[in-house]
Design a protein around this motif. Sequence first.
Motif, mmCIF file in Angstrom:
data_model
loop_
_atom_site.group_PDB
_atom_site.id
_atom_site.type_symbol
_atom_site.label_atom_id
_atom_site.label_comp_id
_atom_site.label_asym_id
_atom_site.label_seq_id
_atom_site.Cartn_x
_atom_site.Cartn_y
_atom_site.Cartn_z
ATOM 1 N N TYR A 34 49.443 55.192 37.174
ATOM 2 C CA TYR A 34 50.082 56.400 36.659
ATOM 3 C C TYR A 34 49.982 56.456 35.133
ATOM 4 O O TYR A 34 49.623 57.478 34.560
ATOM 5 C CB TYR A 34 51.545 56.467 37.100
ATOM 6 N N LEU A 35 50.302 55.349 34.474
ATOM 7 C CA LEU A 35 50.316 55.338 33.015
ATOM 8 C C LEU A 35 48.921 55.426 32.406
ATOM 9 O O LEU A 35 48.732 56.055 31.357
ATOM 10 C CB LEU A 35 51.024 54.075 32.507
ATOM 11 N N ILE A 38 46.563 58.812 35.613
ATOM 12 C CA ILE A 38 47.083 60.104 36.068
ATOM 13 C C ILE A 38 47.728 60.883 34.928
ATOM 14 O O ILE A 38 47.436 62.060 34.736
ATOM 15 C CB ILE A 38 48.065 59.894 37.240
ATOM 16 N N ARG A 39 48.587 60.260 34.163
ATOM 17 C CA ARG A 39 49.298 60.972 33.092
ATOM 18 C C ARG A 39 48.364 61.491 31.994
ATOM 19 O O ARG A 39 48.461 62.661 31.611
ATOM 20 C CB ARG A 39 50.386 60.073 32.504
ATOM 21 N N ALA A 42 46.409 64.525 33.372
ATOM 22 C CA ALA A 42 47.255 65.716 33.488
ATOM 23 C C ALA A 42 47.503 66.338 32.114
ATOM 24 O O ALA A 42 47.535 67.569 31.973
ATOM 25 C CB ALA A 42 48.579 65.354 34.159
ATOM 26 N N LYS A 43 47.662 65.502 31.107
ATOM 27 C CA LYS A 43 47.875 65.998 29.745
ATOM 28 C C LYS A 43 46.637 66.753 29.246
ATOM 29 O O LYS A 43 46.752 67.832 28.656
ATOM 30 C CB LYS A 43 48.190 64.816 28.824
#
Length: 152
Positions: A34-35, A38-39, A42-43
């Motif tokens: 996630y870190l 994915i994050r 998405a940003k």
Amino acid sequence: MLINDAFAQAASSTQAGADWLSLLPMVGILIIFYLLLIRPQAKRAKEQKQMVEALQRGDEVITNGGILGLVINVSENYVVIEVAPTAEITVLKSSVQTLLPKGTLKSIEPKGKTQKTKTAKTTTAPESKKAEDTGEASDNKDNEAENNTEKK
């Protein structure tokens, strides 16, 4: 009776805690994904969407195909881009990749284009033109020879 009856023993309570500990590495991997993946993705997608929505006439852009141009018209789903003084193309808004700073297109000078025009002019001279050129060169040599004899 030679054989005693065998009774099953109850499971110890330490195994229940071990089940939660075995899931801990999986949870750690999910947090790392996630870190790190994915994050940030998405940003970037959010920034791209905001940039596409904010497109306006006069912006200089690069498309996903590598085409540089000036935005002429913006509609709901399409953008008209001027790629040359007489050439305009219509592309999807989503295919606009990068918004360039103002004046970038003017600062880019096509270096290969000037070299091609010079070489094309010298190599594509017609045969009659070549004959005239060689005739002029021989006339110039004759004039120089006459001038040299007159000076003596």
